[in-house]
Design a protein around this motif. Structure first.
Motif, PDB file in Angstrom:
ATOM      1  N   ALA A 322     -11.767  12.371  -9.528  1.00 54.72           N
ATOM      2  CA  ALA A 322     -13.128  11.823  -9.544  1.00 54.72           C
ATOM      3  C   ALA A 322     -13.487  11.314 -10.938  1.00 54.72           C
ATOM      4  O   ALA A 322     -14.129  10.261 -11.086  1.00 54.72           O
ATOM      5  CB  ALA A 322     -14.122  12.895  -9.092  1.00 54.72           C
ATOM      6  N   ALA A 323     -13.089  12.038 -11.983  1.00 57.43           N
ATOM      7  CA  ALA A 323     -13.393  11.605 -13.349  1.00 57.43           C
ATOM      8  C   ALA A 323     -12.761  10.248 -13.649  1.00 57.43           C
ATOM      9  O   ALA A 323     -13.401   9.364 -14.248  1.00 57.43           O
ATOM     10  CB  ALA A 323     -12.903  12.666 -14.345  1.00 57.43           C
ATOM     11  N   ASP A 324     -11.510  10.057 -13.217  1.00 59.94           N
ATOM     12  CA  ASP A 324     -10.835   8.781 -13.460  1.00 59.94           C
ATOM     13  C   ASP A 324     -11.505   7.646 -12.706  1.00 59.94           C
ATOM     14  O   ASP A 324     -11.650   6.525 -13.234  1.00 59.94           O
ATOM     15  CB  ASP A 324      -9.366   8.876 -13.043  1.00 59.94           C
ATOM     16  CG  ASP A 324      -8.575   9.804 -13.953  1.00 59.94           C
ATOM     17  OD1 ASP A 324      -9.076  10.127 -15.049  1.00 59.94           O
ATOM     18  OD2 ASP A 324      -7.457  10.214 -13.547  1.00 59.94           O
ATOM     19  N   GLU A 325     -11.930   7.909 -11.468  1.00 55.18           N
ATOM     20  CA  GLU A 325     -12.505   6.831 -10.652  1.00 55.18           C
ATOM     21  C   GLU A 325     -13.866   6.397 -11.174  1.00 55.18           C
ATOM     22  O   GLU A 325     -14.166   5.195 -11.236  1.00 55.18           O
ATOM     23  CB  GLU A 325     -12.612   7.284  -9.188  1.00 55.18           C
ATOM     24  CG  GLU A 325     -11.275   7.517  -8.491  1.00 55.18           C
ATOM     25  CD  GLU A 325     -10.402   6.285  -8.487  1.00 55.18           C
ATOM     26  OE1 GLU A 325     -10.939   5.153  -8.343  1.00 55.18           O
ATOM     27  OE2 GLU A 325      -9.171   6.424  -8.624  1.00 55.18           O
ATOM     28  N   VAL A 326     -14.724   7.324 -11.549  1.00 51.54           N
ATOM     29  CA  VAL A 326     -16.047   6.922 -12.059  1.00 51.54           C
ATOM     30  C   VAL A 326     -15.899   6.241 -13.414  1.00 51.54           C
ATOM     31  O   VAL A 326     -16.653   5.308 -13.750  1.00 51.54           O
ATOM     32  CB  VAL A 326     -17.001   8.133 -12.133  1.00 51.54           C
ATOM     33  CG1 VAL A 326     -17.256   8.704 -10.743  1.00 51.54           C
ATOM     34  CG2 VAL A 326     -16.465   9.219 -13.062  1.00 51.54           C
TER      35      VAL A 326
END
Length: 466
Positions: A322-326
């Motif tokens: 999730a951190a990479d996608e946002v």
């Protein structure tokens, strides 16, 4: 052209009933036949043993030679019929008495010793004549002056063979008759039992586009057909919704396409009515390009909605950070946001179970909307919040508060809050509809809130099942 023949289910079941009845009755008949055959063989063997015992007693207690010479008729009467034979002879010599009306060949068998009682195991069964079995028993006797004699008696079992043949024929005929009767009765019963199915088929045949709201009735229907009726009614409900949506999409598309097409036609017709400068034509072409780009984006989005394959999306899901996608979304829209003086803040952690391209398209649509309608010098927040059931992704921006009556319809195709935005070449009313479709493919949820100038779109992706 399909040339395959279709067979009646009623006829198939009737034939199956007939075959089962024939098989069961034939099996029962064969079992009874073998039992009857054993009993008849036991009866006939017992009669032969009884006759041999009578002869042994008679010849042991009397003057054997005188009895044979003076009363041969006595021995013939003991046989009882022309299919029986009797031979009394010394071993290796010509018979002293031979009664054989049928000229049956008497086989050579080992006699039972004098001191041995006759039993069923001492009876010999031979093929006989023309397939008719022949049973015989031989016993030794002590005749006094004549020494040891051998008494051989036998019988050709014609009567038993005829009786068993008649029994076999009767069993076959009865099995056939019972099978035919059961086939007819089964055909009538199955035909009557399938009457509710024929009524349902007739009812279903009458349902068309004009009456998709009609449903099959389950009143008085056998419970075996209830799952089929429920499935059919569910299918009709899906079809009805599909036709309503298709009609709505067609109407919306016609409405949405009419504006850019009318713009293109009007501006082009005006331009053709009189000579214009090169600059005017360039402005016209630039305006037309904007309208054509709007049409291209609209068609691209419609094709995406039509081609999205749920099975393919489910197969290609992955565990994504999730951190990479946002952070990816923040980096991608950083330049566009800076142009309108909007800063982007991305934060969050966790794992998203989703198809990568669809996830990024959903987030990109939300971010593009937030930048387009966000207030200058404000902040756009992209946040990921995990929990036990999955993970929530939210996109929040500051701007005009969206009235509450519009919120439930924001994800509908071609729906816009502000009618003045309808002519915008950058908007085609499908962005949020695509987001809704993507979330439905992932069995997720989507929602929107707008209060005090803060609008927040939230997407929930379920966690991966074990």
């Amino acid at each position: 052209m399909n040339n395959r023949r279709h067979y009646s289910l009623t006829l198939r079941l009737a034939l199956i009933f007939a075959l089962l009845a024939f098989a069961l009755l034939a099996t029962l008949g064969v079992a009874l036949y073998h039992e009857l055959e054993r009993e008849l063989i036991k009866r006939d063997d017992g009669a032969l043993i009884y006759r041999a015992d009578q002869l042994r007693n008679l010849l042991n207690d009397s003057n054997t030679l005188d009895l044979i010479k003076t009363k041969p008729q006595l021995f013939q009467n003991m046989l009882g019929n022309s299919e029986s034979v009797l031979s009394i002879a010394a071993p290796g010599q010509k018979p002293l008495l031979l009664i054989n009306p049928g000229n049956i060949e008497i086989p050579s068998v080992t006699p039972v010793p004098k001191d041995h009682a006759l039993g069923f195991s001492d009876v010999h069964h031979l093929p006989g004549l023309n397939g008719v079995p022949f049973a015989t028993v031989a016993a030794s006797i002590d005749s006094g002056d004549l020494g040891s004699l051998q008494v051989t008696t036998g019988r050709l079992m014609t009567e038993r063979t005829a009786m068993l043949a008649s029994y076999r024929f009767s069993v076959f005929v009865l099995a056939c008759i019972a099978s035919i009767i059961l086939a007819l009765v089964g055909y009538l019963l199955v035909d009557r039992g399938l009457l509710p199915l024929r009524r349902l088929a007739k009812h279903a045949q009458g349902i068309g586009i004009g009456n998709l709201a009609e449903r099959l009735s389950s009143h008085g229907t056998p419970k075996e057909l209830l799952p089929m009726i429920d499935s059919f009614n569910t299918m009709l409900e899906r079809l009805a919704k599909g036709f309503v949506q298709l009609g709505q999409v067609s109407t919306d598309m016609a409405h949405e396409l009419r504006t850019p097409i009318n713009n293109l036609l009007g501006e082009t017709q005006v331009a053709l009515q009189q000579n214009r400068s090169i600059e005017s034509y360039q402005q016209l072409l630039a305006s037309n390009v904007e309208e054509l780009e709007r049409l291209a984006r609209m068609l691209d989005n419609m094709l995406f909605l039509a081609r999205t394959d749920p099975a393919s999306a489910l197969r290609q899901r992955q565990e994504l950070s999730a951190a990479d996608e946002v952070e990816r979304m923040a980096d991608y829209f950083e330049g566009l946001a800076n142009d309108v003086e909007i800063s982007i803040l991305a934060q969050g952690a966790g794992v998203i179970w989703a198809e990568p391209m669809l996830l990024r398209r959903a987030l990109a649509n939300l971010c593009a909307n937030a930048i387009k309608y966000g207030a200058p010098s404000s902040e756009l927040l992209i946040q990921a919040t995990p929990d036990a059931e999955g993970i929530s992704l939210s996109v929040s921006n500051r701007g005009e508060t969206i009235p509450a009556e519009h919120l439930p319809r924001l994800f509908e195709r071609f729906y816009r809050v502000d009618a003045s935005r309808e002519r915008s070449s950058q908007s085609n009313g499908l962005g949020l509809s695509i987001v809704a479709t993507i979330m439905q493919l992932h069995s997720g949820r989507y929602s929107v809130t707008s209060e005090a100038g803060v609008t927040c779109f939230e997407l929930f992706f379920p966690r991966r099942e074990a």
